[in-house]
Design a protein around this motif. Structure first.
Motif, mmCIF file in Angstrom:
data_model
loop_
_atom_site.group_PDB
_atom_site.id
_atom_site.type_symbol
_atom_site.label_atom_id
_atom_site.label_comp_id
_atom_site.label_asym_id
_atom_site.label_seq_id
_atom_site.Cartn_x
_atom_site.Cartn_y
_atom_site.Cartn_z
ATOM 1 N N PHE A 173 0.847 -1.204 0.000
ATOM 2 C CA PHE A 173 0.000 0.000 0.000
ATOM 3 C C PHE A 173 0.874 1.242 0.000
ATOM 4 C CE2 PHE A 173 0.685 -1.694 4.230
ATOM 5 C CZ PHE A 173 1.062 -0.611 4.994
ATOM 6 N N ASN A 174 0.279 2.374 -0.337
ATOM 7 C CA ASN A 174 1.045 3.623 -0.333
ATOM 8 C C ASN A 174 1.225 4.119 1.102
ATOM 9 O OD1 ASN A 174 -1.865 4.082 -0.818
ATOM 10 N ND2 ASN A 174 -1.351 6.247 -0.591
ATOM 11 N N SER A 175 2.387 4.691 1.370
ATOM 12 C CA SER A 175 2.792 5.017 2.739
ATOM 13 C C SER A 175 2.011 6.183 3.314
ATOM 14 C CB SER A 175 4.287 5.338 2.769
ATOM 15 O OG SER A 175 4.564 6.464 1.965
ATOM 16 N N PHE A 176 2.035 6.258 4.634
ATOM 17 C CA PHE A 176 1.437 7.373 5.355
ATOM 18 C C PHE A 176 2.296 7.659 6.579
ATOM 19 C CE2 PHE A 176 -0.753 3.385 6.249
ATOM 20 C CZ PHE A 176 -0.506 3.216 7.594
ATOM 21 N N GLU A 177 2.116 8.815 7.163
ATOM 22 C CA GLU A 177 2.950 9.254 8.281
ATOM 23 C C GLU A 177 2.868 8.259 9.442
ATOM 24 O OE1 GLU A 177 3.497 13.169 11.197
ATOM 25 O OE2 GLU A 177 2.113 13.225 9.491
ATOM 26 N N GLY A 178 4.042 7.916 9.956
ATOM 27 C CA GLY A 178 4.094 7.021 11.104
ATOM 28 C C GLY A 178 4.508 5.609 10.772
ATOM 29 N N VAL A 179 4.543 5.273 9.485
ATOM 30 C CA VAL A 179 4.965 3.940 9.073
ATOM 31 C C VAL A 179 6.149 4.067 8.119
ATOM 32 C CG1 VAL A 179 4.312 1.841 7.839
ATOM 33 C CG2 VAL A 179 2.670 2.946 9.360
ATOM 34 N N GLU A 180 7.227 3.386 8.418
ATOM 35 C CA GLU A 180 8.431 3.444 7.591
ATOM 36 C C GLU A 180 8.150 2.823 6.227
ATOM 37 O OE1 GLU A 180 13.071 1.846 7.713
ATOM 38 O OE2 GLU A 180 11.791 1.725 9.501
ATOM 39 N N THR A 182 6.136 4.458 -1.559
ATOM 40 C CA THR A 182 5.757 5.761 -2.104
ATOM 41 C C THR A 182 5.353 5.625 -3.568
ATOM 42 O OG1 THR A 182 8.086 6.170 -2.630
ATOM 43 C CG2 THR A 182 7.264 7.024 -0.545
ATOM 44 N N GLY A 183 4.464 6.492 -3.977
ATOM 45 C CA GLY A 183 3.996 6.515 -5.357
ATOM 46 C C GLY A 183 2.805 7.439 -5.469
ATOM 47 N N TYR A 226 -4.436 1.261 -2.969
ATOM 48 C CA TYR A 226 -3.933 2.627 -3.145
ATOM 49 C C TYR A 226 -5.022 3.588 -2.701
ATOM 50 C CZ TYR A 226 -2.348 6.891 -5.468
ATOM 51 O OH TYR A 226 -1.969 8.189 -5.738
ATOM 52 N N SER A 227 -4.648 4.601 -1.922
ATOM 53 C CA SER A 227 -5.646 5.483 -1.315
ATOM 54 C C SER A 227 -5.963 6.725 -2.137
ATOM 55 C CB SER A 227 -5.166 5.926 0.074
ATOM 56 O OG SER A 227 -3.970 6.675 -0.034
ATOM 57 N N GLY A 228 -5.152 7.023 -3.163
ATOM 58 C CA GLY A 228 -5.391 8.236 -3.940
ATOM 59 C C GLY A 228 -6.528 8.089 -4.932
ATOM 60 N N PRO A 229 -6.983 9.223 -5.487
ATOM 61 C CA PRO A 229 -8.041 9.182 -6.503
ATOM 62 C C PRO A 229 -7.609 8.306 -7.684
ATOM 63 C CG PRO A 229 -7.622 11.431 -5.779
ATOM 64 C CD PRO A 229 -6.509 10.585 -5.221
ATOM 65 N N THR A 230 -8.480 7.395 -8.091
ATOM 66 C CA THR A 230 -8.116 6.445 -9.140
ATOM 67 C C THR A 230 -9.301 6.183 -10.045
ATOM 68 O OG1 THR A 230 -6.642 5.348 -7.558
ATOM 69 C CG2 THR A 230 -7.091 4.184 -9.602
#
Length: 388
Positions: free
Chosen positions: A31-38, A90-91, A119-123
């Motif tokens: 999955f795409n990264s978010f703050e708090g997870v390496e 990242t992506g 993936y959490s972004g608009p798709t």
């Protein structure tokens, strides 16, 4: 030596059924990264609590637009004994995340057998189609590097009523890629463009490699987080005709059956033609397992000396030795009812002196799947027609 009368109790081990996780159940979630997870770090989880300790908590889904916690929760709900690798990366698009699949597999030492990608972004659906192409490339690389795996994608942007947004998946010729468009309608508002890939991943990890995740008797999906079947985006299932059409287009979704409680998958389609050998996930998982087992059995013999007879042919002892290695590797699959039978043959007439290549022919007979059960049913008059 005599002993006193006594009651002797021997302590036994193994009654709890604890075991090391089967390799076939090892799964992955990318999955795409978010703050708090390496990011770009693989973490191995054995429970939902492990995910929370890693920094993937329920609140993550609330403020990132992610469904990662939900997917992990569904995975372990379906298979509490599951073994799950996770990796944030990242992506800026669905396709760019999919392109990291092989990188994750390598970081996991090739252990992942099935990988879901979110993936959490608009798709858009067009980007989902591009993601299928990227996933196809990733699975082909994985097989070439002797670490085959299946990729499970979300059908983002899918629309059951639109020809443009529900295309036939067989045209992609991506035999190791599947697209899930199932979603719990009660979760649609929170996860508007997500599919229940964690649900599918959990079922796959629970199944033998030969088993279809649509098997009614084994895979009732009903439970916390999945109670009302629908499609991505909160689309309701309008009719059986719609389901038949979407099934023909080779999507994976969920459904109910008249006269039976519960929610079930429709099938285990891959993005290739239904007439192909690898049209279903269980076909791929079976051949992938056989591939890994045969390679592990034969690898120690790589660059080994091979005796030949006076005519340059392989002596029977040599050909039978290599056949025996392969048979030993595959016998466990027969015992576990993962294949029906197999055959291995090493041609003694091959010219290994000229080619330095030893050829082995291995064929496996897969386990069949009762996708349809047909019954001829009618009335019978015990006296016969003439006496009626």
């Amino acid at each position: 030596m005599s002993t006193l009368n006594d009651v002797v109790i021997n302590k036994l081990s193994g009654g709890l059924g604890r075991r090391s996780p089967e390799q076939d159940m090892i799964s992955g979630l990318l999955f795409n990264s978010f703050e708090g997870v390496e990011f770009d770090k693989v973490e191995r989880l054995a429970s939902l609590e492990d995910a929370e300790a890693f920094g993937i908590t329920k609140t993550i889904d609330n403020y990132t637009g992610q469904s990662v916690y939900y997917q992990i929760q569904q995975f372990f709900r379906i298979n509490p004994s599951g073994d799950l690798y996770v990796m944030a990366t990242t992506g800026d698009s669905y396709e760019s995340i999919v392109e990291k699949a092989m990188d994750m597999q390598e970081k996991a030492n090739g252990n992942i057998r099935q990988l879901a990608i979110i993936y959490s972004g608009p798709t858009t659906f067009e980007q989902t189609e591009a993601a299928i192409e990227k996933a196809k490339t990733q699975t082909e690389k994985a097989y070439a590097e002797y670490m085959p795996f299946e990729i499970i994608l979300e059908g983002k942007g899918f629309d059951a009523t639109s020809e443009a947004k529900s295309v036939y998946l067989d045209s992609f010729d991506a035999e190791n890629v599947s697209v899930v468009v199932a979603m719990d309608l009660e979760k649609a508002e929170k996860y508007p463009n997500s599919a229940a890939v964690g649900l599918a991943l959990g079922a796959l990890s629970k199944a033998k490699v030969s088993e279809n995740i649509a098997w009614i008797e084994k895979f009732n999906l009903t439970g916390e987080g999945f109670s009302k079947p629908g499609f991505v985006g909160g689309q309701e299932i309008k009719s059986l005709g719609t389901l038949r059409t979407i099934n023909d287009k080779r999507y994976i979704f969920t459904q109910t059956h008249t006269g039976l409680a519960g929610i079930y998958f429709n099938d285990s389609h891959t993005c290739t033609a239904g007439t192909e050998d690898f049209a279903y996930i269980e076909n791929n998982r079976t051949i992938n397992k056989a591939t890994r087992l045969l390679r592990a059995a034969l690898l120690p013999k790589l660059a080994s000396p091979v005796l030949v007879d006076i005519d340059g042919k392989l002596p029977q002892s040599v050909s039978k030795s290599f056949e025996g290695l392969c048979r030993s590797a595959l016998e466990g699959m027969v015992a576990n009812q993962e294949v029906s039978a197999f055959d291995v043959y090493v041609d003694p007439k091959q010219n290994i002196l000229a080619t330095s290549e030893l050829k082995v022919k291995a064929e496996i007979t897969p386990v069949g799947t009762a996708r349809k059960i047909k019954v001829d049913l009618g009335f019978k008059n015990p006296f016969g027609i003439e006496q009626a």
